[in-house]
Scaffold this active site. Structure first.
Site, PDB file in Angstrom:
ATOM      1  CG  ASP A 188       1.645  -4.918   0.096  1.00  0.00           C
ATOM      2  OD1 ASP A 188       0.681  -4.132   0.000  1.00  0.00           O
ATOM      3  OD2 ASP A 188       2.629  -4.141  -0.300  1.00  0.00           O
ATOM      4  CG  ASN A 232      12.923   1.384   0.915  1.00  0.00           C
ATOM      5  OD1 ASN A 232      12.321   0.978   0.016  1.00  0.00           O
ATOM      6  ND2 ASN A 232      12.988   0.707   1.911  1.00  0.00           N
ATOM      7  CG  HIS A 272       9.303  -0.924  -0.451  1.00  0.00           C
ATOM      8  ND1 HIS A 272       9.455  -0.312   0.915  1.00  0.00           N
ATOM      9  CD2 HIS A 272       8.409  -0.350  -1.041  1.00  0.00           C
ATOM     10  CE1 HIS A 272       8.268   0.255   0.985  1.00  0.00           C
ATOM     11  NE2 HIS A 272       7.605   0.456  -0.062  1.00  0.00           N
ATOM     12  CD  GLU A 278      10.956  -2.323   3.438  1.00  0.00           C
ATOM     13  OE1 GLU A 278      11.298  -1.768   2.322  1.00  0.00           O
ATOM     14  OE2 GLU A 278      10.532  -1.654   4.256  1.00  0.00           O
TER      15      GLU A 278
HETATM   16  C1  F6R Z   1       1.531  -0.854  -1.420  1.00  0.00           C
HETATM   17  C2  F6R Z   1       3.063  -1.336  -1.597  1.00  0.00           C
HETATM   18  C3  F6R Z   1       4.188  -0.447  -1.370  1.00  0.00           C
HETATM   19  C4  F6R Z   1       4.026   0.929  -2.061  1.00  0.00           C
HETATM   20  C5  F6R Z   1       5.121   1.793  -1.702  1.00  0.00           C
HETATM   21  C6  F6R Z   1       4.733   3.399  -2.147  1.00  0.00           C
HETATM   22  O1  F6R Z   1       0.668  -2.053  -1.699  1.00  0.00           O
HETATM   23  O2  F6R Z   1       3.139  -2.515  -2.053  1.00  0.00           O
HETATM   24  O3  F6R Z   1       5.237  -0.813  -2.379  1.00  0.00           O
HETATM   25  O4  F6R Z   1       3.546   0.800  -3.213  1.00  0.00           O
HETATM   26  O5  F6R Z   1       5.382   1.934  -0.423  1.00  0.00           O
HETATM   27  O6  F6R Z   1       3.944   4.021  -1.274  1.00  0.00           O
HETATM   28  P1  F6R Z   1       3.331   5.644  -1.771  1.00  0.00           P
HETATM   29  O7  F6R Z   1       2.567   5.126  -2.882  1.00  0.00           O
HETATM   30  O8  F6R Z   1       2.199   5.464  -0.250  1.00  0.00           O
HETATM   31  O9  F6R Z   1       4.365   6.281  -1.744  1.00  0.00           O
END
Ligand code: F6R
Length: 261
Positions: free
Chosen positions: A67, A136, A138, A143
């Site tokens: 992403d 959450n 995702h 989401e």
């Molecule tokens: C990032 C991504 C997100 C993160 C998720 C957890 O490329 O795809 O799904 O893996 O938001 O983020 P952290 O590791 O910062 O808690």
């Protein structure tokens, strides 16, 4: 799903690095899917260390990130392009022409999303997709209540994710509202998914991903439908799992050839 529980974020990262290294060394032209965020930083540190010790080369590896924020160019300090340079690309021998991130600042985002999917297909698909999980539930930036059949597209971040990611931007109002993310269907096409989760904030989402129903309310639960998923958790992220002892039991009873499967 294969559930591997380790003591700490550091031991999780070391195990995940072994899994990545095995994929990279066992294939002639490996294709990795990469994640950003806080969780994989230790993993990238391990991979850089393996490379610096001469134990791992990424020379023939292609990478696709999950992403990117819409509107943040590659030189923006908070862009995932910059994140990847800082944590991995600048320190290993990846061919930069073979590193791809979703096109967050393309003039025609819809066309660019379709082209990103085509690029993944042309590379032969993703061999190993690294994933984190949002508090959450995702994965990527898909989401809760997203389509479980989605492809790479422009999505709107939830207010919870904006709050969670504000720590990187200084203030919530600075966090972009729009992102380009691989869809759930894109992620499920990877041949192997490796999801890392550490810390107590992830415990609820991890429990719902592994032991809850498959539901768009927890997009990561779609991984239950995937034939080959490895989940690496530290004790804190695993603490709400009902069948924790069963996962340990399964790991202890693996056959030799199933080690690190
Ligand atoms: C990032 C991504 C997100 C993160 C998720 C957890 O490329 O795809 O799904 O893996 O938001 O983020 P952290 O590791 O910062 O808690």
């Amino acid at each position: 799903m294969e559930i591997l529980i380790r003591e700490s974020p550091e031991t999780c990262a070391a195990l995940a690095a072994q899994i990545v290294a095995r994929t990279v060394t066992s294939l002639a032209r490996p294709v990795l899917g990469l994640a950003t965020g806080g969780t994989p930083q230790l993993l990238y540190r391990e991979l850089v260390a393996l490379h610096e010790r001469g134990e791992l080369s990424f020379r023939s590896t292609t990478t696709f990130n999950l992403d990117e924020y819409v509107g943040l160019g590659p030189s923006d300090a908070n862009s995932y392009h910059r994140y990847m340079q800082t944590h991995l690309f600048d320190h290993v021998d990846l061919d930069r022409e073979q590193t791809f991130l979703p096109p967050g600042s393309a003039p025609d985002l819809r066309q660019a999303c379709r082209e990103y999917e085509e690029l993944i297909a042309e590379a032969g698909g993703i061999d190993l997709q690294i994933l984190g999980i949002g508090a959450n539930g995702h994965i990527g930036f898909n989401e809760p209540t997203c389509s479980l059949g989605s492809r790479t597209w422009v999505k709107i971040l939830s207010e919870q994710t904006i709050r969670d990611n504000a720590r990187y931007f200084g203030d919530e109002s600075e966090v972009p509202r729009h992102v380009v993310t691989m869809g759930i269907a894109t992620i499920l096409e990877a041949r192997h998914c490796l999801l890392l989760a550490t810390g107590p904030k992830k415990a609820d989402a991890v429990q719902r991903m592994i032991e809850g129903p498959v539901s768009a309310m927890c997009p990561a639960s779609a991984l239950q439908m995937h034939p080959r998923v490895t989940v690496v958790l530290d004790e804190e992220a695993a603490f709400l799992l009902t069948f924790k002892e069963h996962y340990r039991w399964v790991e202890r009873h693996k056959l030799d050839w199933q080690q690190l499967e």
